[in-house]
Design an enzyme around this catalytic site. Structure first.
Site, mmCIF file in Angstrom:
data_model
loop_
_atom_site.group_PDB
_atom_site.id
_atom_site.type_symbol
_atom_site.label_atom_id
_atom_site.label_comp_id
_atom_site.label_asym_id
_atom_site.label_seq_id
_atom_site.Cartn_x
_atom_site.Cartn_y
_atom_site.Cartn_z
ATOM 1 N N ARG A 50 -36.506 -73.889 -87.294
ATOM 2 C CA ARG A 50 -36.042 -74.343 -85.984
ATOM 3 C C ARG A 50 -34.963 -75.406 -86.169
ATOM 4 O O ARG A 50 -34.875 -76.062 -87.214
ATOM 5 C CB ARG A 50 -37.190 -74.879 -85.141
ATOM 6 C CG ARG A 50 -37.741 -76.216 -85.578
ATOM 7 C CD ARG A 50 -38.780 -76.726 -84.599
ATOM 8 N NE ARG A 50 -39.961 -75.865 -84.536
ATOM 9 C CZ ARG A 50 -41.025 -76.127 -83.779
ATOM 10 N NH1 ARG A 50 -41.056 -77.213 -83.019
ATOM 11 N NH2 ARG A 50 -42.068 -75.314 -83.782
ATOM 12 N N CYS B 259 -44.362 -67.567 -89.994
ATOM 13 C CA CYS B 259 -45.141 -68.665 -89.415
ATOM 14 C C CYS B 259 -45.826 -68.222 -88.121
ATOM 15 O O CYS B 259 -45.581 -67.129 -87.598
ATOM 16 C CB CYS B 259 -44.242 -69.870 -89.149
ATOM 17 S SG CYS B 259 -43.073 -69.654 -87.785
ATOM 18 N N CYS C 99 -25.059 -68.528 -79.511
ATOM 19 C CA CYS C 99 -25.511 -69.811 -78.943
ATOM 20 C C CYS C 99 -25.567 -69.761 -77.423
ATOM 21 O O CYS C 99 -26.519 -69.282 -76.843
ATOM 22 C CB CYS C 99 -24.622 -70.970 -79.419
ATOM 23 S SG CYS C 99 -25.168 -72.587 -78.789
ATOM 24 N N CYS D 270 -18.352 -74.908 -78.978
ATOM 25 C CA CYS D 270 -19.416 -75.146 -78.004
ATOM 26 C C CYS D 270 -19.473 -76.644 -77.729
ATOM 27 O O CYS D 270 -19.106 -77.464 -78.579
ATOM 28 C CB CYS D 270 -20.742 -74.639 -78.578
ATOM 29 S SG CYS D 270 -22.200 -75.041 -77.591
ATOM 30 N N HIS D 271 -19.958 -77.015 -76.540
ATOM 31 C CA HIS D 271 -20.038 -78.433 -76.198
ATOM 32 C C HIS D 271 -20.915 -79.203 -77.185
ATOM 33 O O HIS D 271 -20.708 -80.390 -77.416
ATOM 34 C CB HIS D 271 -20.582 -78.603 -74.776
ATOM 35 C CG HIS D 271 -20.540 -80.023 -74.290
ATOM 36 N ND1 HIS D 271 -21.607 -80.880 -74.408
ATOM 37 C CD2 HIS D 271 -19.538 -80.732 -73.724
ATOM 38 C CE1 HIS D 271 -21.270 -82.062 -73.922
ATOM 39 N NE2 HIS D 271 -20.026 -81.994 -73.495
ATOM 40 N N THR D 272 -21.881 -78.519 -77.790
ATOM 41 C CA THR D 272 -22.740 -79.181 -78.777
ATOM 42 C C THR D 272 -21.925 -79.690 -79.964
ATOM 43 O O THR D 272 -22.196 -80.757 -80.518
ATOM 44 C CB THR D 272 -23.834 -78.215 -79.265
ATOM 45 O OG1 THR D 272 -24.590 -77.780 -78.129
ATOM 46 C CG2 THR D 272 -24.769 -78.889 -80.260
ATOM 47 N N CYS E 223 -43.350 -67.366 -85.306
ATOM 48 C CA CYS E 223 -42.652 -66.093 -85.492
ATOM 49 C C CYS E 223 -43.583 -64.906 -85.264
ATOM 50 O O CYS E 223 -43.156 -63.851 -84.790
ATOM 51 C CB CYS E 223 -42.035 -66.023 -86.888
ATOM 52 S SG CYS E 223 -40.582 -67.092 -87.094
ATOM 53 N N CYS F 22 -39.560 -71.236 -84.622
ATOM 54 C CA CYS F 22 -39.929 -71.079 -86.028
ATOM 55 C C CYS F 22 -40.210 -72.424 -86.692
ATOM 56 O O CYS F 22 -39.410 -73.361 -86.597
ATOM 57 C CB CYS F 22 -38.803 -70.368 -86.779
ATOM 58 S SG CYS F 22 -39.074 -70.187 -88.552
ATOM 59 N N HIS G 134 -21.146 -73.576 -84.886
ATOM 60 C CA HIS G 134 -22.419 -72.853 -84.932
ATOM 61 C C HIS G 134 -22.420 -71.589 -84.072
ATOM 62 O O HIS G 134 -23.450 -70.929 -83.965
ATOM 63 C CB HIS G 134 -23.563 -73.774 -84.484
ATOM 64 C CG HIS G 134 -23.448 -74.223 -83.068
ATOM 65 N ND1 HIS G 134 -22.551 -75.169 -82.649
ATOM 66 C CD2 HIS G 134 -24.115 -73.831 -81.954
ATOM 67 C CE1 HIS G 134 -22.664 -75.353 -81.357
ATOM 68 N NE2 HIS G 134 -23.595 -74.545 -80.899
ATOM 69 N N GLU G 135 -21.298 -71.253 -83.479
ATOM 70 C CA GLU G 135 -21.221 -70.051 -82.646
ATOM 71 C C GLU G 135 -20.153 -69.160 -83.265
ATOM 72 O O GLU G 135 -18.960 -69.437 -83.146
ATOM 73 C CB GLU G 135 -20.865 -70.447 -81.204
ATOM 74 C CG GLU G 135 -21.043 -69.331 -80.196
ATOM 75 C CD GLU G 135 -20.921 -69.826 -78.769
ATOM 76 O OE1 GLU G 135 -21.895 -70.379 -78.228
ATOM 77 O OE2 GLU G 135 -19.828 -69.693 -78.190
ATOM 78 N N CYS H 196 -38.324 -67.045 -89.602
ATOM 79 C CA CYS H 196 -38.817 -66.750 -90.947
ATOM 80 C C CYS H 196 -39.677 -65.500 -90.970
ATOM 81 O O CYS H 196 -39.890 -64.893 -92.024
ATOM 82 C CB CYS H 196 -39.590 -67.946 -91.505
ATOM 83 S SG CYS H 196 -41.228 -68.203 -90.744
ATOM 84 N N ARG I 96 -15.091 -70.224 -72.788
ATOM 85 C CA ARG I 96 -15.230 -70.161 -74.237
ATOM 86 C C ARG I 96 -13.868 -69.892 -74.868
ATOM 87 O O ARG I 96 -13.115 -69.020 -74.428
ATOM 88 C CB ARG I 96 -16.204 -69.061 -74.660
ATOM 89 C CG ARG I 96 -17.656 -69.525 -74.742
ATOM 90 C CD ARG I 96 -17.841 -70.576 -75.833
ATOM 91 N NE ARG I 96 -19.226 -70.965 -76.005
ATOM 92 C CZ ARG I 96 -19.797 -72.007 -75.401
ATOM 93 N NH1 ARG I 96 -19.098 -72.746 -74.551
ATOM 94 N NH2 ARG I 96 -21.060 -72.311 -75.640
#
Length: 345
Positions: free
Chosen positions: A83, A68, A143, A13-15, A71, A79, A35-36, A65, A338
């Site tokens: 988060r 909270c 993502c 991902c670009h992130t 959530c 969250c 993360h994906e 979670c 992707r």
């Protein structure tokens, strides 16, 4: 509350590129990016009751979670406990990393670190999904695709027959366009500075294209003129502050809704005339398409399984993980949407 996951497929991902280049953040290295992804639970730690070895899961950079105020709210997915935190490179339980080399820690990335054969993730950041779902396809839901698609269907909520403008035709923007398509939008206007993206965007429902560089006046004026006063909905997916302002100012007064998805530079300032708000234009922001990872993503996977949404067309390249540098090259050249990398070669 920790789970060890065997990663089978992961995407770039670009992130990941953004944080690898350490732009606009507090650099934290060495760290494992990614993360994906999609994987299978290998083992579970103390306190984990709703996952078991063998479960198929999607790690998500933000969590749920389930306890909270956010959530418990039907409106929020922010969250308090889980988060996204781009600066934290350790686990919540003891403030330590689960990765190391020669006794020295390697830091986590957004709680997932999927560029690894095995990773350790908080149970609240794992979506348990249908084991029949192909992980090499549904992994993209962890993502970008969910972020864009959800921004349209969950937040902008265009009605059938309405007009939609999408700013930025990368993966997230195309997912936003796909959301407009399945919502029945009559016109989907794609806005991007790269004309090479226009032809491919047609597969995602984009009907018209605007390149701001082709005009000597603000693009919001161009779009307003094209649509007799403005579009009904707009989704901004670039993070460029000028695109954000244009996305807001191009919507119709009285009922128009603009949704900001892209993450701007930390010093950016959004400037627009207050009359835009008094004229009943609505500006919203969204995070991960307003999806709750554990509650909502399994349902989105089922939408794919029931052929209610398309994912395959987002996947333009596939590589073994050993060739990850090629994936970075594709990203830098703007080739494809992707790239899925498989861990087992």
């Amino acid at each position: 509350m920790e789970v060890r996951v065997k990663i089978l497929f992961t995407a770039l991902c670009h992130t990941d590129v953004y944080f690898w280049e350490a732009k606009g953040q507090n650099p934290l290295f060495p760290r494992i990016l990614g993360h994906e992804a999609g994987g299978i639970v290998e083992s579970v730690g103390e306190g984990v009751t709703d996952l078991a070895p063998g479960d198929h899961v999607l790690p998500v950079f933000t969590g749920e979670c389930k306890e909270c105020a956010h959530c418990r709210s039907e409106e929020s997915n922010m969250c308090e406990l889980l988060r996204i935190n781009t600066d934290r490179g350790v686990m919540l339980h003891d403030g330590k990393s689960r990765f190391s080399i020669k006794g020295k820690p390697i830091y986590h990335f957004v709680g997932t670190s999927t560029f690894s054969e095995y990773t350790v993730v908080h149970v609240g950041c794992l979506a348990k999904i249908n084991p029949l779902a192909p992980l090499d396809k549904v992994c993209v839901l962890s993502c970008g695709i969910s972020t864009g698609f959800g921004a349209t269907v969950n937040v902008a909520k265009p009605k059938k027959g309405q007009t939609v403008a999408v700013f930025g035709l990368g993966a997230v923007g195309l997912a936003a366009a796909e959301g407009a398509r399945v919502s029945g939008a009559s016109r989907i206007i794609g806005v991007d500075l790269n004309p090479l993206r226009f032809e491919g965007a047609k597969k995602f429902g984009v009907t018209e294209f605007v390149n701001p560089a082709d005009y000597d006046r603000p693009v919001q004026e161009v779009i307003s003129e094209m649509t007799n006063g403005g579009v009904d909905r707009s989704i901004e997916c670039t993070g460029n502050i000028n695109a954000m302002i244009s996305a807001f100012e191009c919507i119709h007064d009285g009922w128009g809704v603009a949704v900001l998805v892209g993450v701007p530079h930390k010093d950016s300032v959004f400037k627009t005339h207050p009359m835009n708000f008094l004229n009943e234009k609505t500006l919203k922001g969204t995070f991960y398409g307003n999806y709750k990872p554990r509650s909502d993503i399994p349902r989105v996977v089922e939408q794919y399984m029931n052929r209610e949404m398309e994912l395959d067309k987002f996947i333009t390249h596939e590589l073994p993980f050993s060739e990850i540098n090629k994936a970075f090259e594709y990203m830098h050249r703007g080739e494809g949407i992707r790239c899925i990398m498989r861990m087992d070669e």
